[in-house]
Design a protein around this motif. Sequence first.
Motif, PDB file in Angstrom:
ATOM      1  N   LEU A  17     -12.075  28.363  96.391  1.00  0.00           N
ATOM      2  CA  LEU A  17     -12.550  28.461  97.770  1.00  0.00           C
ATOM      3  C   LEU A  17     -11.415  28.877  98.703  1.00  0.00           C
ATOM      4  O   LEU A  17     -11.565  29.790  99.526  1.00  0.00           O
ATOM      5  N   VAL A  18     -10.269  28.200  98.571  1.00  0.00           N
ATOM      6  CA  VAL A  18      -9.136  28.502  99.441  1.00  0.00           C
ATOM      7  C   VAL A  18      -8.515  29.850  99.078  1.00  0.00           C
ATOM      8  O   VAL A  18      -8.142  30.633  99.964  1.00  0.00           O
ATOM      9  N   MET A  19      -8.419  30.149  97.769  1.00  0.00           N
ATOM     10  CA  MET A  19      -7.855  31.435  97.357  1.00  0.00           C
ATOM     11  C   MET A  19      -8.678  32.591  97.899  1.00  0.00           C
ATOM     12  O   MET A  19      -8.123  33.587  98.389  1.00  0.00           O
ATOM     13  N   ASN A  20      -9.981  32.474  97.829  1.00  0.00           N
ATOM     14  CA  ASN A  20     -10.853  33.538  98.365  1.00  0.00           C
ATOM     15  C   ASN A  20     -10.702  33.665  99.872  1.00  0.00           C
ATOM     16  O   ASN A  20     -10.710  34.777 100.426  1.00  0.00           O
ATOM     17  N   ALA A  21     -10.570  32.523 100.556  1.00  0.00           N
ATOM     18  CA  ALA A  21     -10.397  32.557 102.011  1.00  0.00           C
ATOM     19  C   ALA A  21      -9.089  33.234 102.392  1.00  0.00           C
ATOM     20  O   ALA A  21      -9.022  33.997 103.367  1.00  0.00           O
ATOM     21  N   ILE A  22      -8.034  32.971 101.622  1.00  0.00           N
ATOM     22  CA  ILE A  22      -6.744  33.616 101.878  1.00  0.00           C
ATOM     23  C   ILE A  22      -6.850  35.129 101.681  1.00  0.00           C
ATOM     24  O   ILE A  22      -6.370  35.916 102.494  1.00  0.00           O
ATOM     25  N   THR A  23      -7.505  35.536 100.595  1.00  0.00           N
ATOM     26  CA  THR A  23      -7.682  36.959 100.303  1.00  0.00           C
ATOM     27  C   THR A  23      -8.498  37.646 101.398  1.00  0.00           C
ATOM     28  O   THR A  23      -8.158  38.747 101.848  1.00  0.00           O
ATOM     29  N   ASP A  24      -9.568  36.977 101.840  1.00  0.00           N
ATOM     30  CA  ASP A  24     -10.426  37.545 102.892  1.00  0.00           C
ATOM     31  C   ASP A  24      -9.662  37.762 104.195  1.00  0.00           C
ATOM     32  O   ASP A  24     -10.018  38.634 104.997  1.00  0.00           O
ATOM     33  N   LYS A  25      -8.627  36.968 104.400  1.00  0.00           N
ATOM     34  CA  LYS A  25      -7.841  37.067 105.638  1.00  0.00           C
ATOM     35  C   LYS A  25      -6.619  37.973 105.463  1.00  0.00           C
ATOM     36  O   LYS A  25      -5.745  38.023 106.333  1.00  0.00           O
ATOM     37  N   GLY A  26      -6.549  38.665 104.345  1.00  0.00           N
ATOM     38  CA  GLY A  26      -5.487  39.646 104.142  1.00  0.00           C
ATOM     39  C   GLY A  26      -4.245  39.119 103.464  1.00  0.00           C
ATOM     40  O   GLY A  26      -3.251  39.842 103.344  1.00  0.00           O
TER      41      GLY A  26
END
Length: 350
Positions: A17-26
Amino acid sequence: MSVLIITHSQDNESIPLVMNAITDKGGKAFRFDTDKFPTEVQLDVYYSKGCEKLILTTDSQKLDLSEISAVWYRRIAIGSRIPGKMEPQLRQASIQESRATIMGMIASIKGFHLDFLPNIRFAENKQLQLQVARELGLDTPRTLITNNPKAVKQFASECEQGIIAKMLSSFAIYDKEGQEQVVFTNPVKDADLENLDGLRFCPMTFQEKLPKALELRTTIVGQRVFTAAVDSQCNPKATYDWRRQGVALINAWKAYNLPQDIERKLLQLMAYFGLNYGAIDIILTPDGRHVFLEVNPVGEFFWLECYSNLPISQAIAEVLLSSAHTMRSHLPIEDRVPSLNNYFSRQQAS
């Protein structure tokens, strides 16, 4: 921005969840499963004149830790894959040295740390949590921590609604088949008060039994406060500890608005311990009291996001990426861990 997430391979859905959120934010997210060290992951720490290198190598990548801008310390299981058949003393020495190596690595990373390990360890002291919460004006249950049977009986006589027993540390007991038996919060019955000899081997924590309208889980990330509530009393097996029926109640959690005064005091509690993240347990009584129980500085949150639609992973990613610009770890040590300075100052004064 590159974020290192320190965990183990059996961790739950909170990591993706957090890894995807980090990726989504660049940003870029790297996962370090500590159970794979030292058997499957290599670490090179090199210091020489004018040169410093920290290189973490897995099967799929080689990571220069000098490029890490932020760190999220989540879980550790260092050395757990060292063969169990190894001679016990040598195995323990290997685990101890591996742990010292990784803890040194974490402390040496110059990027922003969501929470510094000394702050996490400091905040895990639940006795101190209750003391600080009381000083901040938070409501707390009457509590006795003791190995004295007479004190328990006296305490029980003072608590009209009865008392419960729990432990300060989280642990599980394993039966002969290797099945995990988690130690939950339990009521203390009259018969138990006549069978307290075991306290001479292990102290316990006793608290007044509080009536529950709802049980709350408040997750704080930076300055953002997320709270969800569950009616644990709707399930007889969850009366004293909702975790006994965590799966059965998982869909029953709903977003909840804490009073602003309670939120403010909880943020003050987090500031005292120097934490950006904490999972806080609270009881809402039928007469409207919000009673603070404890804060877990690395507590779970994923089910609240999945079933209560609280964007906690997004908030964690935002703090990791935005706060990395401040590079707090470059500040003097007294500014990085003010809570520990306060603690040692108090010790010297006393």
